[in-house]
Write an enzyme that holds these catalytic residues in place. Structure first.
Site, PDB file in Angstrom:
ATOM      1  CG  ASP A 134      -2.011  -1.020   1.158  1.00 48.85           C
ATOM      2  OD1 ASP A 134      -2.389  -1.407   0.040  1.00 48.85           O
ATOM      3  OD2 ASP A 134      -2.506  -1.436   2.228  1.00 48.85           O
TER       4      ASP A 134
ATOM      5  CE1 TYR B  43       4.123  -7.095   3.533  1.00 44.71           C
ATOM      6  CE2 TYR B  43       3.372  -9.374   3.546  1.00 44.71           C
ATOM      7  CZ  TYR B  43       3.460  -8.145   2.926  1.00 44.71           C
ATOM      8  OH  TYR B  43       2.893  -7.964   1.689  1.00 44.71           O
TER       9      TYR B  43
END
Length: 262
Positions: A54, A113
């Site tokens: 994002d 992540y």
């Protein structure tokens, strides 16, 4: 003749409107495709990414692939050519020529992540684009215990932001590690899983922070998972602290398979 290239890249996401191509917006995919268009004198080459980060989210190990027309360019020359055309907030760190059945997204075995959270009382101007911020008391041991409830295969509907297009919300979390970086006064969260839903890592971080701050019971995540309801965790950690750290295309190493010991 087409040659498929697999490339690993890092980027500072705070000046990008995400990875995915968007009209009239600065994106990572658009920047790379523009460079390839110049290299091929106007041909559109579609870049496929391992995932869509994002706006404001960073990558240390994003992986892409594309099919380059014409004469094959050696991998060492391709990475030099593309890096010479990149802005200073993107760099390619590896390039390989791969078989046509390799796909940056569909060949994935897992993703890693990392989330960095600053504990400084005031927002550090040099960290504001690269960490989340939480200047409140936290019990790390409670967070580590609670994180174990996220391991394994679950329906993670409660941890998926609205707007995601994927209907199947079942994912497997293999590994979670929460450490304190004393020098930087940061908490570092590492998550390895089969895949992650839209905003899933940031929502998991927010839930763990509520437990560490004693605003949520220690094992409440078991109930949250069972509820399959996004309203159970209304907070989402800031995107500035999130990094796509590594993409796995081979089996996940055993040292990262905490889920096997549940």
């Amino acid at each position: 003749m087409l040659t498929r290239y697999k490339m690993t890249m890092a980027y500072d996401g705070h000046l990008f409107h995400g990875f995915q191509l968007q009209p009239d917006q600065r994106t990572v995919q658009g920047t790379v495709e523009d460079a390839l268009k110049k290299m091929t004198k106007g041909k559109r080459i579609i870049v496929q990414g391992s995932g869509r980060t994002d706006a404001g989210v960073h990558a240390i190990g994003q992986v892409i692939h594309f099919d380059y027309p014409g004469k094959e360019i050696p991998a060492n020359r391709m990475i030099l050519a593309l890096n010479s055309m990149m802005p200073t907030d993107i760099v390619f760190t590896d390039c390989q020529i791969v078989d046509e059945d390799f796909h940056a997204r569909y060949s994935i075995k897992g993703k890693w992540y990392r989330y960095r959270l600053s504990l400084d009382y005031f927002v550090n101007p040099f960290k504001r684009f690269y960490t989340g911020h939480f200047p409140y008391q936290l019990d790390l041991e409670k967070m580590r215990i609670a994180a174990q409830d996220l391991l394994g295969k679950h329906d993670f509907t409660s941890f998926a932001a609205s707007g995601g297009q994927i209907k199947d919300k079942v994912r497997t979390i293999y590994y979670i590690n929460i450490t304190k970086d004393e020098k930087e006064n940061e908490i570092v969260f590492d998550f390895i899983g089969s895949g992650f839903l839209y905003n899933m890592v940031r929502i998991m971080v927010a839930a763990l922070l509520e437990i560490g701050n004693e605003r949520r019971p220690l094992h409440d995540l078991r109930r949250v998972i069972a509820a399959k309801d996004r309203q159970e965790v209304r907070q989402t950690a800031q995107g500035s602290g999130l990094y796509l750290y590594h993409v796995f295309y081979d089996e996940i190493p055993q040292k990262y398979r905490q889920d096997q010991y549940l």
